[in-house]
Motif scaffolding. Structure first.
Motif, PDB file in Angstrom:
ATOM      1  N   LEU A  34     153.262  66.556  10.850  1.00  0.00           N
ATOM      2  CA  LEU A  34     152.471  67.405  11.751  1.00  0.00           C
ATOM      3  C   LEU A  34     151.384  68.214  11.053  1.00  0.00           C
ATOM      4  N   GLY A  35     150.860  67.693   9.931  1.00  0.00           N
ATOM      5  CA  GLY A  35     149.637  68.273   9.391  1.00  0.00           C
ATOM      6  C   GLY A  35     149.803  69.214   8.214  1.00  0.00           C
ATOM      7  N   ASP A  36     148.658  69.732   7.750  1.00  0.00           N
ATOM      8  CA  ASP A  36     148.541  70.593   6.572  1.00  0.00           C
ATOM      9  C   ASP A  36     149.117  69.898   5.342  1.00  0.00           C
ATOM     10  N   LEU A  37     148.420  68.877   4.905  1.00  0.00           N
ATOM     11  CA  LEU A  37     148.939  67.977   3.886  1.00  0.00           C
ATOM     12  C   LEU A  37     148.614  68.400   2.461  1.00  0.00           C
ATOM     13  N   CYS A  38     147.384  68.861   2.197  1.00  0.00           N
ATOM     14  CA  CYS A  38     146.889  68.984   0.818  1.00  0.00           C
ATOM     15  C   CYS A  38     146.570  70.397   0.365  1.00  0.00           C
ATOM     16  N   TYR A  39     145.914  71.150   1.191  1.00  0.00           N
ATOM     17  CA  TYR A  39     145.239  72.388   0.802  1.00  0.00           C
ATOM     18  C   TYR A  39     146.218  73.508   0.446  1.00  0.00           C
ATOM     19  N   ARG A  40     145.930  74.219  -0.647  1.00  0.00           N
ATOM     20  CA  ARG A  40     146.641  75.386  -1.150  1.00  0.00           C
ATOM     21  C   ARG A  40     147.774  75.058  -2.113  1.00  0.00           C
ATOM     22  N   ILE A 100     139.161  62.210   2.246  1.00  0.00           N
ATOM     23  CA  ILE A 100     138.514  63.112   3.206  1.00  0.00           C
ATOM     24  C   ILE A 100     138.334  62.412   4.548  1.00  0.00           C
ATOM     25  N   GLU A 101     137.931  61.157   4.505  1.00  0.00           N
ATOM     26  CA  GLU A 101     137.763  60.391   5.745  1.00  0.00           C
ATOM     27  C   GLU A 101     139.087  60.245   6.481  1.00  0.00           C
ATOM     28  N   TYR A 102     140.160  60.040   5.728  1.00  0.00           N
ATOM     29  CA  TYR A 102     141.490  59.938   6.350  1.00  0.00           C
ATOM     30  C   TYR A 102     141.843  61.234   7.072  1.00  0.00           C
ATOM     31  N   LEU A 103     141.653  62.370   6.405  1.00  0.00           N
ATOM     32  CA  LEU A 103     141.966  63.659   7.025  1.00  0.00           C
ATOM     33  C   LEU A 103     141.111  63.893   8.260  1.00  0.00           C
ATOM     34  N   ALA A 104     139.831  63.525   8.178  1.00  0.00           N
ATOM     35  CA  ALA A 104     138.926  63.726   9.313  1.00  0.00           C
ATOM     36  C   ALA A 104     139.334  62.883  10.518  1.00  0.00           C
ATOM     37  N   SER A 105     139.931  61.730  10.263  1.00  0.00           N
ATOM     38  CA  SER A 105     140.251  60.789  11.344  1.00  0.00           C
ATOM     39  C   SER A 105     141.571  61.091  12.053  1.00  0.00           C
ATOM     40  N   LEU A 106     142.351  62.033  11.547  1.00  0.00           N
ATOM     41  CA  LEU A 106     143.674  62.284  12.118  1.00  0.00           C
ATOM     42  C   LEU A 106     143.570  62.839  13.539  1.00  0.00           C
ATOM     43  N   PRO A 107     144.440  62.405  14.445  1.00  0.00           N
ATOM     44  CA  PRO A 107     144.492  62.991  15.789  1.00  0.00           C
ATOM     45  C   PRO A 107     145.114  64.379  15.733  1.00  0.00           C
ATOM     46  N   THR A 108     145.057  65.106  16.840  1.00  0.00           N
ATOM     47  CA  THR A 108     145.555  66.482  16.859  1.00  0.00           C
ATOM     48  C   THR A 108     146.881  66.655  17.601  1.00  0.00           C
ATOM     49  N   GLU A 109     147.427  65.587  18.135  1.00  0.00           N
ATOM     50  CA  GLU A 109     148.731  65.685  18.797  1.00  0.00           C
ATOM     51  C   GLU A 109     149.365  64.309  18.863  1.00  0.00           C
ATOM     52  N   MET A 110     150.668  64.287  19.090  1.00  0.00           N
ATOM     53  CA  MET A 110     151.355  63.021  19.315  1.00  0.00           C
ATOM     54  C   MET A 110     152.344  63.181  20.455  1.00  0.00           C
ATOM     55  N   HIS A 120     156.499  66.103  22.816  1.00  0.00           N
ATOM     56  CA  HIS A 120     155.089  66.443  22.590  1.00  0.00           C
ATOM     57  C   HIS A 120     155.031  67.240  21.286  1.00  0.00           C
ATOM     58  N   ALA A 121     154.323  66.700  20.295  1.00  0.00           N
ATOM     59  CA  ALA A 121     154.226  67.359  18.988  1.00  0.00           C
ATOM     60  C   ALA A 121     152.768  67.674  18.675  1.00  0.00           C
ATOM     61  N   PHE A 122     152.547  68.841  18.083  1.00  0.00           N
ATOM     62  CA  PHE A 122     151.202  69.308  17.733  1.00  0.00           C
ATOM     63  C   PHE A 122     151.345  70.288  16.580  1.00  0.00           C
ATOM     64  N   HIS A 123     150.222  70.657  15.955  1.00  0.00           N
ATOM     65  CA  HIS A 123     150.309  71.508  14.765  1.00  0.00           C
ATOM     66  C   HIS A 123     150.526  72.977  15.109  1.00  0.00           C
ATOM     67  N   ALA A 124     149.632  73.564  15.886  1.00  0.00           N
ATOM     68  CA  ALA A 124     149.706  75.003  16.202  1.00  0.00           C
ATOM     69  C   ALA A 124     149.950  75.237  17.690  1.00  0.00           C
ATOM     70  N   VAL A 152     157.571  67.570  29.175  1.00  0.00           N
ATOM     71  CA  VAL A 152     158.401  66.723  28.320  1.00  0.00           C
ATOM     72  C   VAL A 152     159.730  67.415  28.057  1.00  0.00           C
ATOM     73  N   ASP A 153     160.599  66.729  27.359  1.00  0.00           N
ATOM     74  CA  ASP A 153     161.920  67.284  27.060  1.00  0.00           C
ATOM     75  C   ASP A 153     161.911  68.183  25.823  1.00  0.00           C
ATOM     76  N   ILE A 154     161.102  67.810  24.816  1.00  0.00           N
ATOM     77  CA  ILE A 154     161.094  68.537  23.547  1.00  0.00           C
ATOM     78  C   ILE A 154     159.656  68.820  23.130  1.00  0.00           C
ATOM     79  N   PHE A 155     159.389  70.071  22.792  1.00  0.00           N
ATOM     80  CA  PHE A 155     158.094  70.486  22.244  1.00  0.00           C
ATOM     81  C   PHE A 155     158.299  70.830  20.767  1.00  0.00           C
ATOM     82  N   ILE A 156     157.456  70.268  19.907  1.00  0.00           N
ATOM     83  CA  ILE A 156     157.609  70.473  18.463  1.00  0.00           C
ATOM     84  C   ILE A 156     156.273  70.910  17.873  1.00  0.00           C
ATOM     85  N   TYR A 157     156.309  72.010  17.100  1.00  0.00           N
ATOM     86  CA  TYR A 157     155.088  72.446  16.424  1.00  0.00           C
ATOM     87  C   TYR A 157     155.405  72.961  15.029  1.00  0.00           C
TER      88      TYR A 157
END
Length: 240
Positions: A34-40, A100-110, A120-124, A152-157
């Motif tokens: 669910l995101g935040d892969l590299c930075y920091r 960078i292109e991979y990160l830019a291409s990622l969707p924002t929810e699943m 339903h899963a999303f980052h924030a 949905v049945d389960i919300f994940i963030y």
């Protein structure tokens, strides 16, 4: 079906390796990210490579967006902007154009359908990569911010680095915490397991120890721009 949800790795490949080993031992069927892969973190390149090697669904987090386009005014406290931009520039320098292109291409929810259970899963939040919704928020805030965009049945963030599980009106709300930078005072990597079997749902937050001092050493060896503060967070599991 056993599902693992991981997020907020933040360039901490040592923590990610520990989590992936735990997932293997628990014989998880599928892993979602669910995101935040590299930075920091001190090892963004390997962290990203490990995620991509999973060959699974991955969504974008705010930190991934920052790597792609930079940190804008108003997105972090004013006193932190200069340092976070320096950290971003260091991170980008460790990656290549394809990363960078991979990160830019990622969707924002699943949205998933597993054995008749909808997720339903999303980052924030469903509409934002940046909005902070803490576990201390009231039920109405949690429902309106996190649970109103779908039925949905389960919300994940993720995003807040503070895992929790709540049950409201027959639904499950689950925050999976952070693999690489926990903020809840427990300096162990966090992720979530959702097990679905014959209509039964089991959810859990897993906490995995990892080699923290090796991560601190990495921050120092790579001359990370904010090594002292980030090392303190890793050691204590707290921002302060």
């Amino acid at each position: 079906m056993k599902l693992a949800f991981i997020s907020d790795i933040h360039g901490n490949s040592i923590a990610l390796e520990a989590v992936l080993e735990d997932i293997r031992k628990k014989q998880i069927d599928r892993v979602y990210v669910l995101g935040d892969l590299c930075y920091r973190g001190p090892d963004p390149k390997r962290s990203l490579a490990l995620v991509r090697s999973l060959d699974t669904q991955v969504i974008k987090g705010n930190a991934d967006e920052w790597v792609v386009r930079g940190v804008n005014q108003g997105e972090v406290p004013e006193q932190a902007v200069e340092m976070m931009r320096a950290e971003r520039e260091w991170t980008v320098a460790q990656l290549d154009e394809q990363d960078i292109e991979y990160l830019a291409s990622l969707p924002t929810e699943m949205k998933l359908e597993i054995e008749g259970i909808s997720i339903h899963a999303f980052h924030a939040t469903p509409s934002s990569l940046f909005e902070i919704v803490l576990p201390s928020a009231g039920d109405e805030v949690l429902k309106s911010k996190l649970m109103s965009a779908s039925d949905v049945d389960i919300f994940i963030y993720a995003h807040i680095h503070k895992p929790f599980i709540r049950y409201m009106e027959g639904k499950i709300l689950l925050n999976i915490g952070s693999v690489g930078l926990p903020f809840d005072g427990m300096p162990k990597a966090a992720y979530a397991i959702v097990e679905i079997e014959n209509g039964q749902i089991r959810t859990s937050i897993e906490r995995v120890p990892y080699r923290i001092e090796d991560v601190v050493k990495q921050y120092e060896e790579v001359q990370y721009p904010n090594a002292e503060m980030m090392s303190k967070i890793v050691r204590n599991g707290l921002v302060k």
